[in-house]
Design an enzyme around this catalytic site. Sequence first.
Site, PDB file in Angstrom:
ATOM      1  N   CYS A  42       0.858  -1.181   0.000  1.00 31.58           N
ATOM      2  CA  CYS A  42       0.000   0.000   0.000  1.00 31.58           C
ATOM      3  C   CYS A  42       0.901   1.241   0.000  1.00 31.58           C
ATOM      4  CB  CYS A  42      -0.898  -0.012   1.232  1.00 31.58           C
ATOM      5  SG  CYS A  42      -1.932   1.449   1.346  1.00 31.58           S
ATOM      6  N   CYS A  87      -3.540   7.097  -4.254  1.00 24.92           N
ATOM      7  CA  CYS A  87      -3.281   5.650  -4.288  1.00 24.92           C
ATOM      8  C   CYS A  87      -1.878   5.349  -4.852  1.00 24.92           C
ATOM      9  CB  CYS A  87      -4.345   4.917  -5.115  1.00 24.92           C
ATOM     10  SG  CYS A  87      -4.262   3.132  -4.885  1.00 24.92           S
TER      11      CYS A  87
HETATM   12  O1  PYC Z   1      -2.015   3.899  -1.711  1.00 22.15           O
HETATM   13  O2  PYC Z   1      -1.477   1.948  -2.544  1.00 22.15           O
HETATM   14  C1  PYC Z   1      -2.264   2.705  -2.002  1.00 22.15           C
HETATM   15  C2  PYC Z   1      -3.612   2.206  -1.671  1.00 22.15           C
HETATM   16  C3  PYC Z   1      -4.123   0.973  -1.895  1.00 22.15           C
HETATM   17  C4  PYC Z   1      -5.419   0.969  -1.424  1.00 22.15           C
HETATM   18  C5  PYC Z   1      -5.678   2.204  -0.912  1.00 22.15           C
HETATM   19  N1  PYC Z   1      -4.557   2.952  -1.075  1.00 22.15           N
END
Ligand code: PYC
Length: 333
Positions: free
Chosen positions: A91, A254
């Site tokens: 993550c 993300c």
């Molecule tokens: O930042 O890799 C990330 C992530 C995965 C799911 C939510 N955030």
Amino acid sequence: MRSTIVISAIDTHTEGMPTRVITGGVGTIPGDTMAAKRIHFAEHLDGLRRLLVNEPRGHASMSGAILQQATTGDGHYGVLFIEVSGLLPMCGHGTIGVATALVEAGMVPVTEPVTEIRLDTPAGRVVASVAVGGGHADSVTLRNVPAYCDSLDNEVEVPGLGPVRYDMAYGGNFYAIVDLGKLGLPFDRAHKDRILDAGLRIMAAVNEFRRPVHPVDERIAGCKHVLFLDPASEPAHTRHAMAIHPGWFDRSPCGTGTSALLARQHARGLLADDQVLQNDSFIGTTFYARAVETTTVGDRPAVVPAITGRAWVTGTANYLLDPTDPFPEGFVF
Ligand code: PYC
């Protein structure tokens, strides 16, 4: 106060997305590698994850990171990433939150202007370079696991939506990348329920049609994320809405999704070798991404992404469980 457990945490947010960094109270999770610990935790300790991310201690979009001793000789810590859908192999926003918490709490030797933190994750080694000024973490650049494009221009029949085109890419998790405009949906949070519904339908259809499996580690498989690109995006400046199983949006841009998108932009020839990709989240926060190396994953061409973002500490807490609490694993509303 009485409790059967005491779990200590530093709560953070990374560009809007929470990471509850668990610093104590879990004990050593069995397993020689973080990948093995992830499997053990999912099979034997998952109630602890639910207690920490579900209501009333968490919420429907909650995520966290459990610190462990490193499983390699030169690592600072090992990390397991937890969220409402289970345990992720990797993550990005969580790693940025962890690195910020470790610096702010003095849990690693802090050097200025950069503190390097080596972390073992279920998806492999990642390195967080924290820009530190006056003892504080200003931003984090994460050298992620290699990201690659699994396939371009797939088409899947999605109940209620018809045929949907998508690219599949990996950046620590698998991402179906879909042009939101082609679904006739506006890039607008006022339409978030329709976008989320489309995301969940696409995830289900994609996994049935062609479930992605990591070519080197088959424990990493399945698609729980749909990255909806704003059709007004440019090759080096994208905006997206990230729909995640079982029904929420990433508030941050993300990190693993940005890594997957970077690999996809390179596979499509949309970025020059070390060109920076600016990737904005659904709430308008930004990560910057760059390929710092080319490599392979199995026989696939891959890039090593460096992702830059910021996180802030929002609190410290000890989470307790009273023996008479009727919800020992929290609940989902
Ligand atoms: O930042 O890799 C990330 C992530 C995965 C799911 C939510 N955030």
